[in-house]
Design a protein around this motif. Structure first.
Motif, PDB file in Angstrom:
ATOM      1  N   MET A 139      64.827 -37.236 -30.596  1.00  0.00           N
ATOM      2  CA  MET A 139      64.834 -37.779 -31.831  1.00  0.00           C
ATOM      3  C   MET A 139      63.182 -37.892 -32.053  1.00  0.00           C
ATOM      4  N   GLN A 140      62.803 -38.085 -33.294  1.00  0.00           N
ATOM      5  CA  GLN A 140      61.334 -38.082 -33.545  1.00  0.00           C
ATOM      6  C   GLN A 140      60.766 -39.387 -32.882  1.00  0.00           C
ATOM      7  N   PRO A 141      59.607 -39.339 -32.411  1.00  0.00           N
ATOM      8  CA  PRO A 141      58.842 -40.255 -31.621  1.00  0.00           C
ATOM      9  C   PRO A 141      58.571 -41.688 -32.592  1.00  0.00           C
ATOM     10  N   LEU A 142      58.786 -42.866 -32.185  1.00  0.00           N
ATOM     11  CA  LEU A 142      58.253 -44.073 -32.792  1.00  0.00           C
ATOM     12  C   LEU A 142      57.138 -44.100 -33.312  1.00  0.00           C
ATOM     13  N   THR A 143      56.763 -44.843 -34.322  1.00  0.00           N
ATOM     14  CA  THR A 143      55.406 -44.851 -34.893  1.00  0.00           C
ATOM     15  C   THR A 143      55.039 -46.592 -34.710  1.00  0.00           C
ATOM     16  N   HIS A 144      53.719 -46.568 -34.844  1.00  0.00           N
ATOM     17  CA  HIS A 144      53.196 -48.002 -35.147  1.00  0.00           C
ATOM     18  C   HIS A 144      53.825 -48.863 -36.104  1.00  0.00           C
ATOM     19  N   GLY A 145      54.116 -48.191 -37.039  1.00  0.00           N
ATOM     20  CA  GLY A 145      54.769 -48.846 -38.428  1.00  0.00           C
ATOM     21  C   GLY A 145      56.193 -49.442 -37.854  1.00  0.00           C
ATOM     22  N   ASP A 146      56.852 -48.369 -37.037  1.00  0.00           N
ATOM     23  CA  ASP A 146      58.157 -48.955 -36.556  1.00  0.00           C
ATOM     24  C   ASP A 146      57.920 -50.226 -35.712  1.00  0.00           C
ATOM     25  N   ALA A 147      57.403 -50.063 -34.824  1.00  0.00           N
ATOM     26  CA  ALA A 147      57.097 -51.131 -33.899  1.00  0.00           C
ATOM     27  C   ALA A 147      56.856 -52.413 -34.810  1.00  0.00           C
ATOM     28  N   VAL A 148      55.971 -52.371 -35.452  1.00  0.00           N
ATOM     29  CA  VAL A 148      55.750 -53.571 -36.597  1.00  0.00           C
ATOM     30  C   VAL A 148      56.794 -54.150 -37.473  1.00  0.00           C
ATOM     31  N   ALA A 149      57.745 -53.091 -37.994  1.00  0.00           N
ATOM     32  CA  ALA A 149      58.992 -53.316 -38.772  1.00  0.00           C
ATOM     33  C   ALA A 149      59.889 -53.880 -37.673  1.00  0.00           C
ATOM     34  N   ALA A 150      59.878 -53.773 -36.523  1.00  0.00           N
ATOM     35  CA  ALA A 150      61.019 -54.278 -35.440  1.00  0.00           C
ATOM     36  C   ALA A 150      60.556 -55.706 -35.196  1.00  0.00           C
ATOM     37  N   ALA A 151      59.379 -55.734 -34.937  1.00  0.00           N
ATOM     38  CA  ALA A 151      58.773 -57.019 -34.733  1.00  0.00           C
ATOM     39  C   ALA A 151      59.012 -58.132 -35.950  1.00  0.00           C
ATOM     40  N   LEU A 152      58.799 -57.650 -37.018  1.00  0.00           N
ATOM     41  CA  LEU A 152      58.785 -58.535 -38.132  1.00  0.00           C
ATOM     42  C   LEU A 152      60.315 -58.687 -38.320  1.00  0.00           C
ATOM     43  N   PHE A 153      61.258 -57.924 -38.381  1.00  0.00           N
ATOM     44  CA  PHE A 153      62.828 -57.853 -38.251  1.00  0.00           C
ATOM     45  C   PHE A 153      63.060 -59.186 -37.318  1.00  0.00           C
ATOM     46  N   THR A 154      62.827 -59.059 -35.864  1.00  0.00           N
ATOM     47  CA  THR A 154      62.824 -59.951 -34.870  1.00  0.00           C
ATOM     48  C   THR A 154      62.464 -61.296 -35.118  1.00  0.00           C
ATOM     49  N   GLY A 155      61.428 -61.254 -35.485  1.00  0.00           N
ATOM     50  CA  GLY A 155      60.756 -62.667 -36.150  1.00  0.00           C
ATOM     51  C   GLY A 155      61.592 -63.531 -36.978  1.00  0.00           C
ATOM     52  N   ILE A 156      61.350 -62.716 -38.156  1.00  0.00           N
ATOM     53  CA  ILE A 156      61.832 -63.429 -39.519  1.00  0.00           C
ATOM     54  C   ILE A 156      63.518 -63.438 -39.022  1.00  0.00           C
ATOM     55  N   GLY A 157      64.265 -62.576 -38.717  1.00  0.00           N
ATOM     56  CA  GLY A 157      65.579 -62.499 -38.368  1.00  0.00           C
ATOM     57  C   GLY A 157      65.895 -63.818 -37.620  1.00  0.00           C
TER      58      GLY A 157
END
Length: 199
Positions: A139-157
């Motif tokens: 798969m295409q490697p993750l980007t810093h934007g993906d990491a930030v999105a995952a963190a926001l999803f976890t925190g807000i979720g």
């Protein structure tokens, strides 16, 4: 007498549930305490959700760093025509990509496998793909934007989930208390009517 009444009013205005208001029932005090506990837990969830988000961001950042070094972009060449599938030709949807056989070279070693290509593209079409250190399709490697999105999803979720759960429990308990109070009112009215019957 007036001063004493004024002092009592001041104490009640600070927290009416700590005063000795004869109109407050036990269920009213229980509901007030429950609400205070729920609000406190909601407030405490804020830093906890922030911690979840920062922890997720740290983990995802490490994954981004690892994948940036272990994933490599190479050019694959299709060895067959990318014919659309039956689903792609249906009236319901139009498929823009399909799976096709291809070959690629990484670190001097030839590899072959199936990749996604644009539907209708002929054999010999070159497509950029990602492979791991062994040259295997990845798969295409993750980007810093993906990491930030995952963190926001976890925190807000996590924050929304706990808040909705706490509010749901409080609402259900308040509904139970409301039914209990209505039953008490019905019983009190019945006893009053029975005690003051003209017959």
């Amino acid at each position: 007498m007036r001063r004493k009444h004024t002092d009592h009013a001041k104490a009640s205005s600070i927290d009416p549930y700590l005063g000795h208001n004869p109109l407050l029932r036990r269920s009213d005090r229980v509901q007030a305490r429950t609400k205070s506990i729920v609000v406190t837990l909601m407030i405490l969830m804020l830093p906890l959700s922030a911690w979840f988000a920062m922890t997720t961001l740290s983990v995802q950042t490490d994954r981004v760093s690892e994948q940036q070094h272990s994933r490599h972009s190479v050019t694959a060449t299709t060895t067959a025509d990318a014919n659309p599938t039956t689903l792609a030709q249906s009236d319901v949807s139009v498929q823009t990509t399909t799976t096709v056989d291809a070959t690629w070279t990484y670190a001097g070693v030839d590899h072959q496998g199936q990749i996604s290509a644009v539907s209708g593209s002929p054999a010999g079409t070159e497509t950029d793909i990602w492979v791991n250190d062994n040259g295997i399709l990845s798969m295409q490697p993750l980007t810093h934007g993906d990491a930030v999105a995952a963190a926001l999803f976890t925190g807000i979720g996590s924050l929304l989930t706990v808040h909705l759960l706490l509010y749901g429990l409080y609402a259900a308990y308040r509904f139970h208390l409301d039914n209990q109070r209505e039953s008490e009112w019905d019983l009190a009215i019945k006893n009053f009517m029975d005690g003051n019957s003209l017959s």
